[in-house]
Design an enzyme around this catalytic site. Structure first.
Site, PDB file in Angstrom:
ATOM      1  N   HIS A  54      13.440 -20.447  -6.619  1.00  0.00           N
ATOM      2  CA  HIS A  54      12.193 -21.217  -6.621  1.00  0.00           C
ATOM      3  C   HIS A  54      12.385 -22.732  -6.659  1.00  0.00           C
ATOM      4  O   HIS A  54      11.422 -23.477  -6.572  1.00  0.00           O
ATOM      5  CB  HIS A  54      11.303 -20.810  -7.794  1.00  0.00           C
ATOM      6  CG  HIS A  54      11.789 -21.325  -9.121  1.00  0.00           C
ATOM      7  ND1 HIS A  54      12.814 -20.736  -9.803  1.00  0.00           N
ATOM      8  CD2 HIS A  54      11.401 -22.390  -9.864  1.00  0.00           C
ATOM      9  CE1 HIS A  54      13.036 -21.406 -10.927  1.00  0.00           C
ATOM     10  NE2 HIS A  54      12.203 -22.420 -10.980  1.00  0.00           N
TER      11      HIS A  54
HETATM   12  C1  UD1 Z   1       7.978 -24.996 -12.876  1.00  0.00           C
HETATM   13  C2  UD1 Z   1       8.971 -25.918 -13.573  1.00  0.00           C
HETATM   14  C3  UD1 Z   1      10.374 -25.349 -13.447  1.00  0.00           C
HETATM   15  C4  UD1 Z   1      10.428 -23.918 -13.915  1.00  0.00           C
HETATM   16  C5  UD1 Z   1       9.383 -23.110 -13.160  1.00  0.00           C
HETATM   17  C6  UD1 Z   1       9.333 -21.658 -13.545  1.00  0.00           C
HETATM   18  C7  UD1 Z   1       8.406 -28.308 -13.483  1.00  0.00           C
HETATM   19  C8  UD1 Z   1       8.773 -29.604 -12.872  1.00  0.00           C
HETATM   20  N1  UD1 Z   1       9.004 -27.232 -12.939  1.00  0.00           N
HETATM   21  O1  UD1 Z   1       8.310 -24.997 -11.491  1.00  0.00           O
HETATM   22  O2  UD1 Z   1      11.252 -26.129 -14.241  1.00  0.00           O
HETATM   23  O3  UD1 Z   1      11.723 -23.402 -13.669  1.00  0.00           O
HETATM   24  O4  UD1 Z   1       8.109 -23.690 -13.416  1.00  0.00           O
HETATM   25  O5  UD1 Z   1       8.452 -20.995 -12.707  1.00  0.00           O
HETATM   26  O6  UD1 Z   1       7.623 -28.271 -14.404  1.00  0.00           O
HETATM   27  N2  UD1 Z   1       1.773 -21.689  -8.422  1.00  0.00           N
HETATM   28  C9  UD1 Z   1       0.887 -20.655  -8.308  1.00  0.00           C
HETATM   29  N3  UD1 Z   1       0.481 -20.035  -9.454  1.00  0.00           N
HETATM   30  C10 UD1 Z   1       0.933 -20.401 -10.679  1.00  0.00           C
HETATM   31  C11 UD1 Z   1       1.842 -21.464 -10.772  1.00  0.00           C
HETATM   32  C12 UD1 Z   1       2.257 -22.091  -9.641  1.00  0.00           C
HETATM   33  O7  UD1 Z   1       0.468 -20.293  -7.228  1.00  0.00           O
HETATM   34  O8  UD1 Z   1       0.535 -19.775 -11.682  1.00  0.00           O
HETATM   35  C13 UD1 Z   1       2.238 -22.347  -7.188  1.00  0.00           C
HETATM   36  C14 UD1 Z   1       1.421 -23.552  -6.855  1.00  0.00           C
HETATM   37  O9  UD1 Z   1       1.314 -23.626  -5.494  1.00  0.00           O
HETATM   38  C15 UD1 Z   1       2.289 -24.708  -7.313  1.00  0.00           C
HETATM   39  C16 UD1 Z   1       3.691 -24.157  -7.130  1.00  0.00           C
HETATM   40  O10 UD1 Z   1       3.586 -22.758  -7.366  1.00  0.00           O
HETATM   41  O11 UD1 Z   1       2.078 -25.870  -6.592  1.00  0.00           O
HETATM   42  C17 UD1 Z   1       4.685 -24.742  -8.059  1.00  0.00           C
HETATM   43  O12 UD1 Z   1       4.231 -24.670  -9.414  1.00  0.00           O
HETATM   44  P1  UD1 Z   1       4.691 -25.819 -10.452  1.00  0.00           P
HETATM   45  O13 UD1 Z   1       4.178 -25.505 -11.794  1.00  0.00           O
HETATM   46  O14 UD1 Z   1       4.383 -27.160  -9.882  1.00  0.00           O
HETATM   47  O15 UD1 Z   1       6.259 -25.717 -10.429  1.00  0.00           O
HETATM   48  P2  UD1 Z   1       7.255 -24.472 -10.415  1.00  0.00           P
HETATM   49  O16 UD1 Z   1       7.945 -24.485  -9.106  1.00  0.00           O
HETATM   50  O17 UD1 Z   1       6.633 -23.199 -10.880  1.00  0.00           O
END
Ligand code: UD1
Length: 365
Positions: free
Chosen positions: A207
């Site tokens: 991811h």
């Molecule tokens: C975040 C953390 C990362 C951790 C990871 C675990 C930061 C910078 N990164 O990354 O350190 O390893 O979580 O998962 O804080 N999304 C959904 N549903 C959700 C959450 C996210 O669809 O419930 C999608 C959204 O499009 C979002 C993308 O995933 O833009 C990324 O989510 P985000 O929380 O920005 O970062 P992660 O890649 O999950």
């Protein structure tokens, strides 16, 4: 009345680190606390399912910030958490790990001169292209009490000039969750439910922006895994960010690379423990596989958790196709290292965290 401590969590790995501290504080009844969920992760599979299986209460407060760019998301958490600190100031704020919620909430608290406690302080990848590295640096610079999971963290904080009296080596709180939940996790028989044979499949998670955001790199990796999956089937729970990217490049899954929805914590532990090997870019899974004694090919150029390579079962393979292939073969032919126990990753870290918190709140240390 004593003000409660806020325990802040926002993203999936936070919930696994928060739970053991909640269990200990609930049983000791020494410090009042409230759980604050920032809403960084909001899908059921990424958030609520962890509260359910870890048996922790619903967060009293949810800031519902949702997704956005790094700075947008951080700014939104900062603004909403600041509002909360204004309306209901806590005795201290405890933040976990290195996600955007960790950074934003420590910053908001420090600006209001509310004490900040960082659980999992001191880790450094020395790679500022990772959003988490920026989060770790800023959070540690602002924290009043820094609780460290492995020895490398102690050395980094000393080098950065953090006074020794603010720092404690307490071990890895996430391993407390693992120790407590593993027996229940193994009852799940997750491998069989997914149609693979226990002990005879690879578990893949992916991811990080560095692996999934560039379509050419993601395609190359998926083709490599599809090829390796001819030797041993792959189970691949797909993170929402990765899912979007895979859809946008129009990738057709290969027969032996089983793409599934994100799994909950118990399935994740069970799938790791029953696998032949794990390939991952997750920091938490590097740590869990080390504890479980399962070979872990870490799909990153570096790690902020070097003890998982030095003592544990992890090898840094980056996205180097040759290195991934040779290390994969080493595991299949039984030539891979075994790993050793890691000091203080003993299932009792939350008790040491609670001791340190009690000292801070009751005696100001
Ligand atoms: C975040 C953390 C990362 C951790 C990871 C675990 C930061 C910078 N990164 O990354 O350190 O390893 O979580 O998962 O804080 N999304 C959904 N549903 C959700 C959450 C996210 O669809 O419930 C999608 C959204 O499009 C979002 C993308 O995933 O833009 C990324 O989510 P985000 O929380 O920005 O970062 P992660 O890649 O999950």
């Amino acid at each position: 009345m004593t003000k409660p401590i806020y325990l802040v969590a926002g993203a999936r790995p936070n919930f696994i680190k928060l739970a053991p501290l909640v269990w200990v504080l609930q049983s000791r009844q020494s410090l009042p606390f409230q759980i604050v969920h920032t809403g960084q992760h909001y899908d059921r599979a990424m958030s609520q399912s962890f509260f359910d299986v870890l048996n922790i209460p619903e967060p009293e407060i949810n800031l519902e910030v949702g997704s956005g760019t790094q700075s947008f998301q951080t700014a939104r958490i900062l603004e909403r958490f600041d509002g909360l600190l204004n309306d209901a100031p806590p005795g201290a704020v405890v933040v976990f790990g290195d996600v955007n919620s960790t950074l934003a909430c420590s910053l908001a608290a420090a600006k209001r001169q509310i004490r900040v406690v960082h659980v999992e302080a001191g880790l450094r990848s020395f790679d500022r292209s990772m959003p988490e590295e920026i989060n770790r640096l800023v959070t540690d610079a602002l924290s009043d009490l820094l609780l460290v999971s492995e020895n490398s963290g102690m050395l980094h904080l000393q080098r950065e000039g953090i006074p020794a009296e603010k720092v404690r080596l307490v071990g890895n709180i996430m391993i407390d969750s693992l120790v407590r939940m593993l027996p229940k996790a193994l009852e799940r028989q997750s491998a069989l439910h997914l149609g693979v044979e226990p002990g005879n499949y690879a578990l893949l998670t992916l991811h990080r922006p560095s692996n999934v955001d560039d379509p050419a790199r993601l395609s190359r990796l998926l083709n490599l895994f599809a090829d390796l999956s001819q030797k041993i089937p792959f189970v691949f729970p797909v993170h929402p960010r990765t899912k979007k990217q895979i859809e946008s490049i129009g990738y057709t899954p290969s027969a032996n690379l089983h793409m599934v929805e994100p799994v909950d914590y118990l399935d994740s532990l069970c799938l790791q423990k029953q696998s032949k090997l794990v390939l991952t870019d997750s920091g938490g899974i590097q740590e869990e596989t080390s504890c479980l004694g399962i070979p872990c090919l870490t799909l990153r150029q570096n790690t902020e958790r070097p003890v998982t390579v030095e003592l544990g079962t992890s090898t840094i393979v980056g996205n180097d196709e040759n290195l991934i292939r040779t290390t994969f073969e080493q595991v299949l032919s039984g030539q891979y290292k075994q790993g050793q126990p890691i000091p203080l990753w003993d299932g009792h870290t939350a008790e040491r965290v609670a001791d340190s918190l009690e000292n801070l709140m009751l005696q100001g240390l």
